[in-house]
Design an enzyme around this catalytic site. Sequence first.
Site, PDB file in Angstrom:
ATOM      1  N   GLU A 211      -3.520  18.667 -38.102  1.00 36.24           N
ATOM      2  CA  GLU A 211      -2.806  18.910 -39.362  1.00 36.24           C
ATOM      3  C   GLU A 211      -3.731  19.293 -40.521  1.00 36.24           C
ATOM      4  O   GLU A 211      -3.832  18.589 -41.525  1.00 36.24           O
ATOM      5  CB  GLU A 211      -1.962  17.690 -39.729  1.00 36.24           C
TER       6      GLU A 211
ATOM      7  N   GLU B 109       2.929  16.080 -31.462  1.00 40.85           N
ATOM      8  CA  GLU B 109       3.412  14.828 -32.065  1.00 40.85           C
ATOM      9  C   GLU B 109       4.892  14.991 -32.349  1.00 40.85           C
ATOM     10  O   GLU B 109       5.344  16.056 -32.794  1.00 40.85           O
ATOM     11  CB  GLU B 109       2.736  14.509 -33.412  1.00 40.85           C
TER      12      GLU B 109
HETATM   13  C1  BGP Z   1       1.295  12.821 -38.699  1.00 43.10           C
HETATM   14  C2  BGP Z   1      -0.124  12.379 -38.477  1.00 43.10           C
HETATM   15  C3  BGP Z   1      -0.256  11.069 -37.777  1.00 43.10           C
HETATM   16  C4  BGP Z   1       0.831  10.059 -38.063  1.00 43.10           C
HETATM   17  C5  BGP Z   1       2.214  10.682 -38.146  1.00 43.10           C
HETATM   18  C6  BGP Z   1       3.303   9.751 -38.645  1.00 43.10           C
HETATM   19  O1  BGP Z   1       1.380  13.615 -39.824  1.00 43.10           O
HETATM   20  O2  BGP Z   1      -0.850  13.318 -37.742  1.00 43.10           O
HETATM   21  O3  BGP Z   1      -1.543  10.598 -38.029  1.00 43.10           O
HETATM   22  O4  BGP Z   1       0.478   9.217 -39.059  1.00 43.10           O
HETATM   23  O5  BGP Z   1       2.213  11.812 -38.958  1.00 43.10           O
HETATM   24  O6  BGP Z   1       3.324   9.727 -40.045  1.00 43.10           O
HETATM   25  P1  BGP Z   1       3.185   8.388 -40.870  1.00 43.10           P
HETATM   26  O7  BGP Z   1       2.137   7.578 -40.200  1.00 43.10           O
HETATM   27  O8  BGP Z   1       2.775   8.803 -42.244  1.00 43.10           O
HETATM   28  O9  BGP Z   1       4.528   7.749 -40.865  1.00 43.10           O
END
Ligand code: BGP
Length: 469
Positions: free
Chosen positions: A168, A370
């Site tokens: 990201e 993801e």
């Molecule tokens: C993505 C990231 C992850 C993870 C996920 C969930 O953007 O790559 O590292 O954190 O989001 O988001 P969050 O943890 O902010 O709820």
Amino acid sequence: MSVVHDKLPDDFFFGAALSGPQTEGMWQRMGKLENLWDTWSNLDLGAFHNRVGSYAGNDMGTRFAEDWQTFASLGFTSARTSIQWSRLLDADGKLNPEGAEFYHRLFAAAREAGVEPFVNLYHFDMPAYLFRRGGWESREVVEAYAHYAATAFAEFGQEIEHWFTFNEPIVEPEQRYEHGNWYPFLHDYQRARSVQYGISLAHSLAVNAFREAQAAGVVRPDARIGLINCFTPPYTRENPSDADLEAVRMTDGICNRWWLDLVTCGTLPTDVIETLTERGIELPTRPWDEQILAQGKVDWLGFNYYHPARVQAPASDVDEYGQPVFAQEYTWPDAVMNESRGWEIYPQGIYDFAMTMARDYPDLEWFVSENGIGIEEDRAERDEQGRICDATYRVPFVRDHLRWIARAIDEGAKCRGYHYWGAIDCWSWNNAYKNRYGFVEVDLAHDYVRRPKESAAWIAEVARTHRIS
Ligand code: BGP
């Protein structure tokens, strides 16, 4: 959907997505240096939910053998984590033998459990000493990253088949430099785009280092390299004005096309750069940069998908900080929200973006790197066996996304697999342990003990059969 798409190809893979800073813990052990999450935690622990700072991880650093087995028991055959730059190298840029040894053991244990480790090199975790030298705005740091990547290829090149330069890359420019949400809390659009440009160069230099290492036999011949981004399919309101469509063009240009063009053509989108220039935003270019960016083409791509972007023309061209604005949020009246996270749930977005890629970047192979749903404390409901009852929301979320993926594949999308984010609960940036994503619980009150949730059996069945039940 009139026809239900409920079967994924036999060679489609299932796995987990995680990151070093969110799982390892051991923040000051094995020669690990401070990264920006440690800096912020040291500065203001109160900024993190329940005062749980970056130190925590989810204790995977000591429990990894058990965790890889757990992933295998969920039917997962691969998992992506990241090497922490601040653990692999010392402050002189030399290999930290203890850090290297840790990652060798981590990857070997994954293999033993039958889980292929995918390795990403950077997950928002800039070493603090390099941030003090200018972070991604500094060419010295961009080159230090290329050196770090080359060191990782040399050290793990015979072990690792699947490499990624960044997770990201759009997020740090936005969260740290543009929206002021993350340390150092800036509202500076110019600096955000300079950082975005610096990361683009760093990515390209790392891909080049990978190709050289592979040509020299340092990296195994079957290894591949990619980039992972959180692409947001952009939508606007019905009967949009030209200005609404312009807002879509720039949102899509900065967040999506910027990276897609870089990894498929080795260029940045000229229409976006032209608009930035018209608004007084200049990228810090140097004469040989085009040749560097031309090396940024990858073998495949990771698509992190959580939510779409719904935008419209901005009410004003500048915000309260005097910074340029190209779009503002549009609230779609039919939106279904995950209130815990404030993100819209829109499974069709994954399909729409898949078909955009199939049309505009037809040769590009990719996987869903993801996807997942984080619910506050998982609503804390348990059955008689003490398992968290998450099936009513986690199963439909994943099922709906998988069905849209299956449909996209049936219609020609080159999607090869699916990694679920946070399959074992883990630490999340400033939300820490507020929102839980896992199929497996991490019990903070009892020394990070793991316990499968109700949804675990369901995903294991889907991953084994490739039938989306
Ligand atoms: C993505 C990231 C992850 C993870 C996920 C969930 O953007 O790559 O590292 O954190 O989001 O988001 P969050 O943890 O902010 O709820």
